[in-house]
Motif scaffolding. Structure first.
Motif, PDB file in Angstrom:
ATOM      1  N   ALA A   1      -3.586  -5.700 -16.692  1.00  0.00           N
ATOM      2  CA  ALA A   1      -3.545  -4.347 -17.258  1.00  0.00           C
ATOM      3  C   ALA A   1      -4.156  -4.282 -18.649  1.00  0.00           C
ATOM      4  O   ALA A   1      -3.872  -3.361 -19.408  1.00  0.00           O
ATOM      5  CB  ALA A   1      -2.112  -3.811 -17.284  1.00  0.00           C
ATOM      6  N   ALA A   2      -5.023  -5.240 -18.979  1.00  0.00           N
ATOM      7  CA  ALA A   2      -5.569  -5.289 -20.336  1.00  0.00           C
ATOM      8  C   ALA A   2      -6.373  -4.043 -20.673  1.00  0.00           C
ATOM      9  O   ALA A   2      -6.329  -3.558 -21.815  1.00  0.00           O
ATOM     10  CB  ALA A   2      -6.430  -6.537 -20.508  1.00  0.00           C
ATOM     11  N   TYR A   3      -7.116  -3.509 -19.713  1.00  0.00           N
ATOM     12  CA  TYR A   3      -7.918  -2.327 -20.018  1.00  0.00           C
ATOM     13  C   TYR A   3      -7.034  -1.117 -20.328  1.00  0.00           C
ATOM     14  O   TYR A   3      -7.385  -0.298 -21.183  1.00  0.00           O
ATOM     15  CB  TYR A   3      -8.863  -2.009 -18.865  1.00  0.00           C
ATOM     16  N   THR A   4      -5.906  -0.998 -19.652  1.00  0.00           N
ATOM     17  CA  THR A   4      -5.014   0.124 -19.974  1.00  0.00           C
ATOM     18  C   THR A   4      -4.435  -0.041 -21.376  1.00  0.00           C
ATOM     19  O   THR A   4      -4.269   0.942 -22.101  1.00  0.00           O
ATOM     20  CB  THR A   4      -3.874   0.251 -18.945  1.00  0.00           C
ATOM     21  N   TRP A   5      -4.126  -1.283 -21.765  1.00  0.00           N
ATOM     22  CA  TRP A   5      -3.632  -1.530 -23.120  1.00  0.00           C
ATOM     23  C   TRP A   5      -4.712  -1.212 -24.152  1.00  0.00           C
ATOM     24  O   TRP A   5      -4.413  -0.708 -25.244  1.00  0.00           O
ATOM     25  CB  TRP A   5      -3.181  -2.988 -23.256  1.00  0.00           C
TER      26      TRP A   5
ATOM     27  N   ARG B   1      -5.530   2.997 -11.943  1.00  0.00           N
ATOM     28  CA  ARG B   1      -5.768   2.828 -10.507  1.00  0.00           C
ATOM     29  C   ARG B   1      -6.198   1.399 -10.190  1.00  0.00           C
ATOM     30  O   ARG B   1      -5.686   0.766  -9.254  1.00  0.00           O
ATOM     31  CB  ARG B   1      -6.850   3.802 -10.023  1.00  0.00           C
ATOM     32  N   ALA B   2      -7.150   0.906 -10.970  1.00  0.00           N
ATOM     33  CA  ALA B   2      -7.640  -0.451 -10.722  1.00  0.00           C
ATOM     34  C   ALA B   2      -6.528  -1.468 -10.912  1.00  0.00           C
ATOM     35  O   ALA B   2      -6.392  -2.426 -10.134  1.00  0.00           O
ATOM     36  CB  ALA B   2      -8.808  -0.756 -11.659  1.00  0.00           C
TER      37      ALA B   2
ATOM     38  N   ALA C   1       0.829  -1.204   0.000  1.00  0.00           N
ATOM     39  CA  ALA C   1       0.000   0.000   0.000  1.00  0.00           C
ATOM     40  C   ALA C   1       0.864   1.255   0.000  1.00  0.00           C
ATOM     41  O   ALA C   1       0.545   2.249  -0.668  1.00  0.00           O
ATOM     42  CB  ALA C   1      -0.932  -0.008   1.206  1.00  0.00           C
ATOM     43  N   SER C   2       1.957   1.211   0.747  1.00  0.00           N
ATOM     44  CA  SER C   2       2.866   2.356   0.792  1.00  0.00           C
ATOM     45  C   SER C   2       3.505   2.607  -0.573  1.00  0.00           C
ATOM     46  O   SER C   2       3.647   3.754  -1.015  1.00  0.00           O
ATOM     47  CB  SER C   2       3.951   2.122   1.842  1.00  0.00           C
ATOM     48  N   ALA C   3       3.870   1.524  -1.258  1.00  0.00           N
ATOM     49  CA  ALA C   3       4.451   1.666  -2.586  1.00  0.00           C
ATOM     50  C   ALA C   3       3.443   2.248  -3.568  1.00  0.00           C
ATOM     51  O   ALA C   3       3.777   3.117  -4.391  1.00  0.00           O
ATOM     52  CB  ALA C   3       4.953   0.312  -3.079  1.00  0.00           C
ATOM     53  N   LEU C   4       2.206   1.803  -3.486  1.00  0.00           N
ATOM     54  CA  LEU C   4       1.172   2.330  -4.377  1.00  0.00           C
ATOM     55  C   LEU C   4       0.956   3.816  -4.136  1.00  0.00           C
ATOM     56  O   LEU C   4       0.637   4.566  -5.071  1.00  0.00           O
ATOM     57  CB  LEU C   4      -0.138   1.574  -4.171  1.00  0.00           C
TER      58      LEU C   4
END
Length: 334
Positions: free
Chosen positions: A180-184, A147-148, A99-102
């Motif tokens: 990450a398909a939606y970002t692609w 984000r998702a 969570a900290s990395a995100l």
């Protein structure tokens, strides 16, 4: 994998050549990696070289202009590097650290300055280039999908720590996000040089097309990564989940997942036809209609490029050849 017969996977879209600017994109990527310093080790850089990210990007976006392809290769590379960090590093082992990395990445999407790490600075720079000149609706869509995707690392880690095994139906929905398909799919609009009206993005056919395309690439990737995922002993593969929940032999589970993939292909064809009908029903003509149809074609080429990539590249040099022998990342797309 010994004893497993891979089925003939259906894909009703013709093969195409990789983007002709592949070599130029590779050179630009090498320069960006040197400048950004996001690879923390020599092995990380070698892993990227084995993955051949410019190849998968050039196959996924065969019609992108040279500058656009370079940008999309840069974005894809960032996601692969982050995937390795979460898969192999301490941030992917502890929920609090995850969570900290995100938190070093997510505020960038709202305009906050980048954190101090090289990967955070690289993310901010790439995000700025991706959204430059784009419509607010498109920026919002990509931002929400990023984000998702990033939160899926945390969600999957918490499930793993809690020993929670998802249902096959839940996994199919989440897999679209976690690879990450939606970002692609979002950046297909950059690749084909369009920015769709927000009204088109609210067509049910457009959503159906995106969901079917995203699910197809995730499930197809699961066939290729089956051996590695089975050896890892984690339920992040549709085949293993089907086998777990149904108590069936592995071969039967492979065949069931192939049936799901076939269904995705048919859903894409149905949604393509429905999109044309809904454009007529909404009275969308001229350039807006042409742009929507170009995006539709770009989605089909994206899926075909993802389909062809595993046979042309190996993510890890230790991978066996062919389906069920291809070792791929458990989270990210290929």
């Amino acid at each position: 994998m010994d004893g497993i017969r891979m089925p003939q996977v259906r894909l009703p879209f013709p093969a195409h050549e990789a983007n002709p600017y592949l070599a130029r994109a590779q050179s630009a990527l090498d320069a960006w990696l040197d400048e950004s310093a996001i690879c923390r080790s020599v092995e990380s850089r070698r892993s990227l070289q084995r993955t051949r990210i410019p190849l998968i990007t050039a196959l996924a976006y065969p019609d992108a202009a040279p500058d656009a392809l370079e940008l999309l290769v840069q974005w894809a590379t960032w996601t692969f590097v982050i995937d390795d960090e979460f898969d192999d590093g301490p941030d992917g082992q502890d929920p609090a650290r995850c969570a900290s990395a995100l938190a070093t990445f997510l505020p960038v999407l709202d305009g906050a300055p980048a954190g101090g790490s090289a990967s955070a600075r690289a993310f901010a720079g790439t995000w700025e280039r991706l959204v430059e000149g784009r419509s607010p609706a498109w920026r919002r869509m990509l931002g929400d999908d990023i984000r998702a995707y990033l939160w899926s690392y945390y969600e999957g880690l918490v499930d793993q720590r809690a020993g929670r095994v998802p249902t096959v139906a839940a996994y199919r929905r989440r897999r679209c996000v976690s690879v990450a398909a939606y970002t692609w799919l979002d950046v297909v609009e950059i690749a084909v040089g369009v920015d769709l009206p927000e009204t088109v993005r609210h067509f049910s056919s457009f959503r159906d097309l995106r969901e079917a395309a995203a699910e197809y690439v995730g499930l197809h990737n699961d066939l290729w990564s089956l051996e590695r995922d089975k050896n890892a002993g984690a339920f992040h593969n549709a085949v293993l989940l089907v086998q777990h929940h149904d108590g069936c032999p592995l071969q039967e589970a492979v065949d069931q997942v192939n049936d799901l993939i076939t269904d995705c292909a048919q859903r894409m064809l149905d949604a393509e036809r429905a999109l044309a009908v809904q454009l007529d029903a909404a009275g969308i003509n001229g350039q807006a209609r042409a742009d929507a149809l170009s995006c539709r074609e770009g989605y089909a080429k994206f899926v075909r490029g993802c389909f062809d990539y595993p046979s042309q590249a190996r993510r890890y040099t230790a991978a066996a050849t062919g389906p069920c022998g291809e070792a791929t990342a458990p989270h990210q797309l290929f």
